[in-house]
Design a protein around this motif. Structure first.
Motif, short mmCIF file in Angstrom:
data_model
loop_
_atom_site.label_atom_id
_atom_site.label_comp_id
_atom_site.label_asym_id
_atom_site.label_seq_id
_atom_site.Cartn_x
_atom_site.Cartn_y
_atom_site.Cartn_z
N ILE A 155 -5.40 9.01 -11.65
CA ILE A 155 -4.36 8.59 -11.73
C ILE A 155 -3.79 8.50 -12.99
CG2 ILE A 155 -4.18 5.62 -12.27
CD1 ILE A 155 -6.51 5.10 -10.44
N LYS A 156 -4.53 9.26 -13.61
CA LYS A 156 -4.12 9.57 -15.14
C LYS A 156 -3.32 10.68 -15.09
CE LYS A 156 -6.50 7.23 -18.74
NZ LYS A 156 -7.90 6.99 -19.58
N HIS A 157 -4.36 11.87 -14.04
CA HIS A 157 -3.22 12.62 -13.59
C HIS A 157 -2.16 12.45 -12.67
CE1 HIS A 157 -2.68 16.88 -11.51
NE2 HIS A 157 -2.77 16.57 -10.80
N TRP A 158 -2.14 11.60 -11.96
CA TRP A 158 -0.76 11.37 -11.00
C TRP A 158 0.28 10.57 -11.34
CZ3 TRP A 158 -0.25 14.27 -7.01
CH2 TRP A 158 -1.18 14.66 -5.79
N LEU A 159 0.01 9.77 -12.57
CA LEU A 159 0.81 8.85 -13.01
C LEU A 159 1.80 10.48 -14.15
CD1 LEU A 159 -0.99 6.06 -14.38
CD2 LEU A 159 0.89 6.15 -12.72
N ASP A 160 0.82 11.29 -15.50
CA ASP A 160 1.55 12.33 -15.20
C ASP A 160 2.61 13.49 -14.91
OD1 ASP A 160 -0.44 11.24 -18.13
OD2 ASP A 160 -1.47 12.87 -17.67
N GLY A 168 3.82 11.71 -12.31
CA GLY A 168 5.41 11.46 -12.01
C GLY A 168 5.57 10.01 -10.75
N ALA A 169 4.30 9.70 -10.54
CA ALA A 169 3.63 9.02 -9.51
C ALA A 169 3.90 7.70 -9.76
CB ALA A 169 2.32 9.28 -8.68
N GLN A 170 4.75 6.79 -9.01
CA GLN A 170 5.28 5.38 -9.65
C GLN A 170 3.53 4.51 -8.83
OE1 GLN A 170 7.33 4.64 -11.99
NE2 GLN A 170 7.55 6.87 -12.34
N PRO A 171 3.22 3.68 -10.05
CA PRO A 171 2.94 2.70 -9.04
C PRO A 171 2.93 1.21 -8.23
CG PRO A 171 2.28 2.39 -10.97
CD PRO A 171 3.15 3.40 -10.73
N THR A 172 2.24 0.80 -7.38
CA THR A 172 3.27 -0.34 -6.65
C THR A 172 2.86 -1.51 -7.50
OG1 THR A 172 1.54 -0.66 -5.36
CG2 THR A 172 3.47 0.27 -4.22
N ASP A 173 3.02 -3.01 -7.80
CA ASP A 173 2.76 -3.47 -8.25
C ASP A 173 1.43 -4.11 -8.78
OD1 ASP A 173 3.73 -6.30 -10.42
OD2 ASP A 173 3.33 -7.12 -8.42
N ARG A 174 1.23 -4.43 -7.74
CA ARG A 174 -0.93 -4.74 -7.02
C ARG A 174 -1.61 -3.46 -7.72
NH1 ARG A 174 -3.29 -9.22 -7.35
NH2 ARG A 174 -1.40 -9.83 -6.06
N VAL A 175 -1.34 -2.21 -8.04
CA VAL A 175 -1.67 -1.52 -7.72
C VAL A 175 -1.55 -1.26 -9.58
CG1 VAL A 175 -2.03 1.63 -8.36
CG2 VAL A 175 -1.65 0.31 -6.11
N LEU A 176 -0.58 -1.57 -10.57
CA LEU A 176 -0.74 -1.60 -11.35
C LEU A 176 -1.11 -2.85 -12.02
CD1 LEU A 176 1.20 0.06 -14.28
CD2 LEU A 176 3.34 -1.89 -13.57
N ARG A 177 -1.60 -3.75 -11.64
CA ARG A 177 -2.05 -4.60 -11.99
C ARG A 177 -3.97 -4.51 -12.18
NH1 ARG A 177 -0.35 -10.97 -10.56
NH2 ARG A 177 1.56 -10.37 -9.85
N PHE A 178 -4.15 -3.57 -11.16
CA PHE A 178 -5.53 -2.77 -11.54
C PHE A 178 -5.75 -2.66 -13.40
CE2 PHE A 178 -6.10 -3.82 -6.25
CZ PHE A 178 -5.69 -5.10 -6.46
N LEU A 179 -4.61 -1.24 -13.15
CA LEU A 179 -4.65 -0.65 -13.28
C LEU A 179 -4.59 -0.74 -15.14
CD1 LEU A 179 -2.28 1.71 -12.60
CD2 LEU A 179 -4.22 2.53 -11.53
N ASN A 180 -3.86 -1.72 -15.56
CA ASN A 180 -3.66 -3.02 -16.52
C ASN A 180 -5.53 -3.34 -16.75
OD1 ASN A 180 -2.49 -4.12 -18.91
ND2 ASN A 180 -2.53 -5.75 -17.49
N GLU A 181 -5.75 -4.05 -16.45
CA GLU A 181 -6.74 -4.76 -16.09
C GLU A 181 -8.12 -3.38 -16.42
OE1 GLU A 181 -8.47 -6.83 -12.46
OE2 GLU A 181 -6.22 -8.12 -12.92
#
Length: 122
Positions: free
Chosen positions: A59-64, A66-79
Motif C-alpha cells: 500500500i505504501k508503494h502504491w501511495l508513493d 500516486g494512487a489515491q485511496p477512497t474515503d473508506r479505504v483511507l479509514r482503514f489505512l488510518n486505523e
C-alpha cells in the motif's frame, strides 16, 4: 493513468466481502485491477483481527506512486497507521432543511402570539 485504492465487492447476496485493490479509476468496481492489497469482511465482529487485513508495504508503494485511496479505504489505512485521514467537520449537515426551519419559525410565532394574547387578557 489515475490509480485508486478502493474496494471490490465479492461474496454472495447479503453476505458481502470486499477486496482492497489498486485499479485504474476508469475500470469498473468489480472489474480489472492491478493488484490485490488486502481484504475487508464486514460480517466479522469489529474487534476481530481478520476483519481488515492489509499489506501495508505494498500500500505504501502504491501511495508513493500516486494512487489515491477512497474515503473508506483511507479509514482503514488510518486505523492501521499507514496514512492519516483528517477528521471531517460539516456543521451545515446537522441543520434542518428549509421547510423544517419555516415550520419551527411559524410555530415560534404562534407561541409568541398566544403568550401576547394571554398577557393582554390579564
Amino acid at each position: 493513468m489515475a490509480l485508486k485504492i478502493r474496494l471490490a465487492r465479492g461474496g454472495s447476496k447479503k453476505r458481502p466481502y470486499y477486496h482492497v485493490v489498486v485499479a485504474d479509476a476508469r475500470s469498473p468496481r468489480d472489474g480489472r485491477f492491478l493488484e490485490k492489497l488486502g481484504s475487508w469482511n464486514p460480517m466479522l465482529a469489529k474487534d476481530d483481527a481478520k476483519r481488515v487485513e492489509l499489506n501495508a508495504e505494498r500500500i505504501k508503494h502504491w501511495l508513493d506512486n500516486g494512487a489515491q485511496p477512497t474515503d473508506r479505504v483511507l479509514r482503514f489505512l488510518n486505523e492501521a497507521g499507514v496514512a492519516t485521514r483528517e477528521a471531517k467537520n460539516n456543521p451545515e449537515k446537522a441543520k434542518p432543511g428549509k421547510k423544517a426551519q419555516e415550520r419551527t419559525a411559524e410555530k415560534a410565532q404562534k407561541a409568541a402570539d398566544a403568550a401576547e394574547a394571554a398577557a393582554s387578557a390579564e
